[in-house]
Design a protein around this motif. Structure first.
Motif, short mmCIF file in Angstrom:
data_model
loop_
_atom_site.label_atom_id
_atom_site.label_comp_id
_atom_site.label_asym_id
_atom_site.label_seq_id
_atom_site.Cartn_x
_atom_site.Cartn_y
_atom_site.Cartn_z
N GLN A 1 91.02 83.18 28.52
CA GLN A 1 90.69 83.19 29.94
C GLN A 1 91.96 83.14 30.79
O GLN A 1 92.06 83.80 31.83
CB GLN A 1 89.75 82.02 30.25
N GLN A 2 92.93 82.35 30.33
CA GLN A 2 94.21 82.27 31.03
C GLN A 2 94.92 83.63 31.02
O GLN A 2 95.44 84.07 32.05
CB GLN A 2 95.09 81.22 30.38
N GLU B 1 89.95 79.15 26.09
CA GLU B 1 90.66 78.93 27.36
C GLU B 1 91.96 79.73 27.43
O GLU B 1 92.36 80.19 28.50
CB GLU B 1 90.93 77.44 27.56
N SER C 1 92.00 78.68 21.29
CA SER C 1 90.84 78.28 22.10
C SER C 1 90.47 79.43 23.03
O SER C 1 91.31 80.27 23.37
CB SER C 1 91.17 77.04 22.93
#
Length: 291
Positions: free
Chosen positions: A105-106, A102, A100
């Motif tokens: 981004q993490q 995300e 994903s």
């Protein structure tokens, strides 16, 4: 045109093998993935991490692109892997099982917290069913500079494991997944390299799969043995005929009489201006390889 960095041959090197890390300085691969994940047993993880980061810091790899593959985010080794890799400053860090945006981004937030050098890029392993289903959103994450995303790496062995697809000549079960990942990468201007070929004795099969990957649109292929490098380098590079043809197209469109034309005839074939743009990339790749 954006500067091209050849990624024809991307060789995995086990981080726990100090001798292999040393020999890699002489292997003609475009990029080396110094692996802390699959190629390293659990009881050798810390040793591998120390050896890989020391090798990157020591340098001596010439123009080869150096990539450190960490263990997965959910493993007990990930945090130390990422911190050590950020300190070692490779060209890129390869993150396993990115499913994903995300996740990217993490990773970007973590690297900012580690004060990682801004030039360190992130490569993403595309190796789960969710990654294929969400490939477009993952590739779109390149628009968020925090993610540092630069390249997709296909994990075809893991995809086979997760889907129960069989390895067959021509890879028919996987072609839709490969094409989906390629489309996502190209839509957002990132590179993408093909998965590994497991049978080291099957040279004809390996060559055929390299040619298939090239024809699908991959930039290169990940490799598991130095003996595969020469074939990958040859297959994913434009040959003399292709370069000559590309230069002829560029020259033809540069002529004053063709300045306002969208299409011309060249050697009995209709050539459009879009072919000139494609030709420029072919020539740029050839020059980058020559350099």
């Amino acid at each position: 045109m954006t500067t091209i960095r050849p990624r024809r041959s991307v060789l995995y090197m086990p981080g726990s093998n100090a001798r292999a890390l040393e020999k890699a300085r002489e292997i003609a691969a475009d990029a080396l993935i110094l692996d802390l994940e699959d190629a390293v047993a659990p009881d050798a993880k810390e040793t591998a991490r120390a050896q890989v980061c020391a090798a990157v810091k020591a340098g001596g790899y010439g123009r080869r692109e150096l990539v450190i593959r960490t263990n997965g985010l959910e493993t007990p080794w990930f945090a130390a892997d990422l911190a050590a890799a950020a300190e070692a400053r490779p060209d890129a860090i390869l993150i396993p099982k990115v499913s994903s945006p995300e996740t990217l981004q993490q990773i970007g937030t973590l690297l900012d917290g580690l004060w990682a050098a801004p030039e360190i890029r992130i490569w993403a392993m595309i190796e789960t069913p969710l990654a294929i289903l969400d490939a477009e959103r993952i590739a779109r994450a390149v628009q968020d500079r925090r993610t540092r995303l630069a390249c997709f790496v296909m994990g075809t062995n893991d995809l086979a494991k997760e889907t129960r697809a069989r390895f067959v000549p021509g890879r028919a079960p996987m072609l839709p997944w490969l094409a989906t990942a390629i489309l996502a990468a190209r839509a957002y201007g990132i590179d993408i390299v093909d998965g590994v070929y497991n049978d080291l004795k099957d040279e004809a099969g390996f060559t055929a799969e390299c040619e298939q990957g090239r024809d699908l649109g991959f930039d290169g292929k990940t490799l598991i043995h130095p003996g595969q490098v020469a074939t990958a380098n040859a297959v994913f590079a434009p040959d003399d005929i292709e370069l000559s043809r590309a230069r002829a197209i560029i020259t033809a469109f540069d002529q004053p009489e063709n300045a306002d034309k969208g299409a011309i005839q060249l050697d009995g074939r209709m050539v459009e201006r879009l072919h000139a743009e494609m030709a420029k990339r072919v020539v740029a790749l050839g020059e980058a390889i020559g350099a």
